[in-house]
Design a protein around this motif. Structure first.
Motif, PDB file in Angstrom:
ATOM      1  N   ASP A   1     -22.323  -3.118  -8.515  1.00  4.99           N
ATOM      2  CA  ASP A   1     -20.991  -3.152  -9.131  1.00  4.99           C
ATOM      3  C   ASP A   1     -21.155  -3.293 -10.633  1.00  4.99           C
ATOM      4  O   ASP A   1     -20.982  -4.368 -11.199  1.00  4.99           O
TER       5      ASP A   1
ATOM      6  N   SER B   1     -18.922  -5.230 -13.077  1.00  6.75           N
ATOM      7  CA  SER B   1     -18.690  -6.670 -12.931  1.00  6.75           C
ATOM      8  C   SER B   1     -19.064  -7.443 -14.189  1.00  6.75           C
ATOM      9  O   SER B   1     -18.527  -8.506 -14.466  1.00  6.75           O
ATOM     10  N   LYS B   2     -19.988  -6.881 -14.971  1.00  6.80           N
ATOM     11  CA  LYS B   2     -20.395  -7.580 -16.192  1.00  6.80           C
ATOM     12  C   LYS B   2     -19.440  -7.306 -17.349  1.00  6.80           C
ATOM     13  O   LYS B   2     -19.574  -7.875 -18.419  1.00  6.80           O
TER      14      LYS B   2
ATOM     15  N   THR C   1     -16.445  -7.841 -19.288  1.00  9.60           N
ATOM     16  CA  THR C   1     -15.560  -9.003 -19.293  1.00  9.60           C
ATOM     17  C   THR C   1     -14.089  -8.639 -19.467  1.00  9.60           C
ATOM     18  O   THR C   1     -13.215  -9.240 -18.879  1.00  9.60           O
TER      19      THR C   1
ATOM     20  N   SER D   1     -12.309   0.310 -10.586  1.00  7.90           N
ATOM     21  CA  SER D   1     -13.461  -0.298  -9.942  1.00  7.90           C
ATOM     22  C   SER D   1     -14.683   0.568 -10.218  1.00  7.90           C
ATOM     23  O   SER D   1     -14.556   1.752 -10.534  1.00  7.90           O
ATOM     24  N   SER D   2     -15.860  -0.031 -10.067  1.00 11.30           N
ATOM     25  CA  SER D   2     -17.109   0.705 -10.283  1.00 11.30           C
ATOM     26  C   SER D   2     -17.139   1.957  -9.422  1.00 11.30           C
ATOM     27  O   SER D   2     -17.515   3.038  -9.866  1.00 11.30           O
TER      28      SER D   2
END
Lengths: 459, 459
Positions: free
Chosen positions: A73, A76-77, A79, B85-86
């Motif tokens: 994912d 996710s990093k 921010t 989303s990714s």
């Protein structure tokens, strides 16, 4: 999983057996010469951390790095919510890139393994590199580099040996037809360029000088002078430089003139002394290198090299430089290890391939390919052929039995397409007499021979 | 461009000269055997389009693909504002990935070049692959695969030759100490597995059968039966299967039993016939392969293989399988080219490396490395040494002169660290007499010899 017509990413290539055999011929030739001169192989990973790669190739180079998306994912990093610009998002979603050349990975290697290495360290490295360049004729997004570098010594023996390695590589590549390729090994020294601009009162303007003088062959003396004037060289400088345009004669005559020209420049005189030392070591080695040409207009990789500069240029084929290199300082400065100087050379495999192809220099017979094909008329002959196959292979002869006793024409086509030089035909007569039909495809001849006679022929 | 301590991406490795020499020993050995059996090299790009890679390795495999970020302003293709989303963003910002194995790229190659290829097509391919796996001991994110495949023929000669190639590779890897490695070449046939489940009334449950029976050595017959029962095998099935647990004897005895056991299964009987044919061809080839062991519990790559299944397992070293392969159908089905069947083998380079290291099987002397180091006491001797160096190289001896006449100890350390077997010492006496001090480092001996005597020694 729908059925799809597969394609290749643009700028990349497949290499089939015929091309691979030719590429191996080039790579093996270079590898053997590197080994003969004491260079040892290393390999580094295709992926490097972006922190290692970025900032080493200029802004344009950074653009051309292939970046690898973080696994899983990857967002996710990130921010902040909301779609940022590519530039802002990049560091959050990518930490690795594909190597852009072999020099920066080598520098990283040297720093990380400095305590295990014995200096001087002579390594060669033959691996692909990747650049997100716009693909065009002769420019690919994946291509091999073939580098050798000697670091941790200032001995000019390394420079002399680079000249000899170049000569030996091109000699060995022309085994089939010696001296078909006419080429020059051009040599210069960065310090000579520095000395020239110093002497004409334009210190620090090596780059402008180099860019303009590089065009001498194409646009002539007057135009070069015009360009130099545009680049801010004074009339006095241009007058002082004039003798250089008529620099003629062999390497030693040129050196004599340059020595006089540069006598008031410490750095220029140092450059000349280095060139003389390289020639002197070559003489000490008993080397005859008629291809070696001093060329004060050679300024390849000026921003990088600090001493000798090399370039190999074909003369009887339209082609840019096919090899180049030079001496540099501060290889590993970026990684906090100062004072690592060295000298290196790199061969351009794709261009050399094109040169050999154009001059028809690739050997016909390839040691690595199948030497003998056995073809059988029917199942009984095929069963008999297994023994023949075994005899060949026990004698280390690269050989194949066509896997099924299908129509002879189909089997022969297989041998022909694969360029297999010898064919053994086995039919009912052959199985009875033990005398096999042995065809030499290049000569178009055929004989009835026992297996031991065939083995003798093949040795 | 701050100075930084460089690092490697996790799961990747540098290979220095000592390790590279050993790796080349393995790779060259495999390559030579592949060539001897008529396999020809190909190479494909490191990058493939994601459309080629995705959906070929299951969901987990897709997760493990390294994806490459599109070049330039990669977000420009992303139509929606707001950070998705990714998973949603991925297709918009990445179109390429690094190859995960050599099989899918080979399939793509075959489809794209089908009209240039002659079938049967026998290719080998030795290139790195990349997987975003969690790194652990012996598992890397970049590693070499070493594959050979023969496609476009159903001849079981290919299977027999795979057995022989395996035998020859491990024989050649043990040149220094023959038969040090004890290993089995296990062979099975997918059709035999299908036949067994058919005969015991559990058709289609090959996978369950395979997973359970694979544990026979570890957990014993009773536990295996328990597991089979849990997996839905009936009591009647379990009873019928019992004779298989006591399958003993050599390959021919096992085949005799299996033939009886499988007599009512068409597919099972076909599998036995194929195995018999492979053994028969090996016999026809005069091959003696004591390592070959029929093993009906072998179910490697069950979802993929349709005929023969191979696996190589060391017996006197703790190590999983070091080579494996089998016959498959429909290699290129995904790319719209049906009915391409073949058989392949792959060697695990990293594991083989560990096995050879553990059994101390790597040769001491490496042909590719420097054979002779010349060391000189002073500048005058160094100048003289250039001639000696030239004599060695003219005779194609891999040799080096230490680049500067520094302290002898430092020069000798260089030779020692590089594991150079012979050293020639040149001092003022040597330059006068022409008799050079020739040291054999392995034997610890030294003699005063003329250069021609040295050349004779080295031949």
């Amino acid at each position: 999983m729908s059925k799809q017509k597969p394609s290749l990413p643009k700028g990349t290539r497949d290499f089939g057996p015929a091309v691979m055999t030719k590429r191996y011929f080039i790579l093996d030739t270079i590898k053997k010469v590197y080994q003969k001169y004491g260079y040892a192989p290393i390999e580094t990973p295709a992926m490097e951390n972006l922190s290692v790669l970025q900032g080493k190739y200029g802004d344009e180079g950074d653009q051309l790095l292939f970046k690898i998306l973080n696994s899983g994912d990857f967002l996710s990093k990130s921010t902040e919510q909301g779609l940022k610009s590519s530039k802002e998002l990049l560091p959050a979603i990518s930490e690795k890139g594909l190597r852009y050349d072999l020099t920066v990975p080598f520098a990283r290697f040297v720093v990380m393994h400095q305590h295990e290495l014995t200096f001087p360290f002579k390594r060669y490295q033959i691996q692909p590199v990747w650049r997100a360049d716009r693909p065009q004729k002769g420019r690919y997004r994946e291509f091999y580099q073939c580098d050798a570098d000697a670091i941790g010594t200032n001995s000019l023996l390394c420079e002399a040996e680079i000249v000899l390695m170049i000569q030996e590589v091109f000699q060995n590549l022309q085994q089939t037809k010696p001296d078909t390729l006419d080429y020059a090994i051009k040599i210069n020294n960065r310090k000579v360029l520095s000395g020239i601009v110093e002497v004409i009162g334009a210190s620090g303007k090596e780059t402008d000088f180099a860019v303009a003088i590089d065009k001498l062959d194409k646009i002539g003396e007057e135009k070069v002078k015009e360009e130099l004037a545009e680049r801010g060289f004074s009339a006095a400088s241009l007058e002082k430089i004039t003798p250089l345009f008529s620099l003629k004669g062999d390497n030693f005559e040129q050196i004599t003139h340059l020595k006089a020209f540069l006598k008031d420049s410490e750095i220029g005189s140092k450059g000349i002394a280095e060139l003389e030392e390289v020639f002197s070591i070559l003489q000490g080695l008993g080397a005859d290198v008629p291809q070696l040409e001093l060329d004060v207009t050679l300024a390849r990789g000026l921003s990088y090299y600090t001493g000798a500069i090399f370039e190999v240029k074909p003369k009887n084929v339209e082609m840019g430089s096919i090899s180049g290199g030079g001496r540099y300082d501060g290889l590993t400065d970026n990684f906090g290890l100062p004072d690592v100087s060295g000298v290196g050379i790199s061969f351009g495999v794709d261009r050399i391939y094109d040169v050999l192809e154009e001059l028809d220099l690739f050997p016909d017979a390839h040691q690595e390919s199948t030497q003998v094909l056995i073809v059988a008329f029917d199942q009984e002959s095929w069963n008999y052929s297994l023994r023949v196959l075994n005899s060949l292979r026990v004698n280390n002869i690269k050989s194949e039995l066509y896997p099924e006793p299908v129509k002879l024409k189909k089997q022969m086509k297989y041998g022909n397409d694969k360029n297999i030089p010898f064919v053994i035909v086995v039919g009912s007569e052959e199985t009875k007499s033990g005398l096999l039909t042995f065809k030499d495809m290049a000569e178009g001849s055929q004989d009835n021979l026992s297996i031991s006679e065939i083995l003798n022929r093949l040795k």
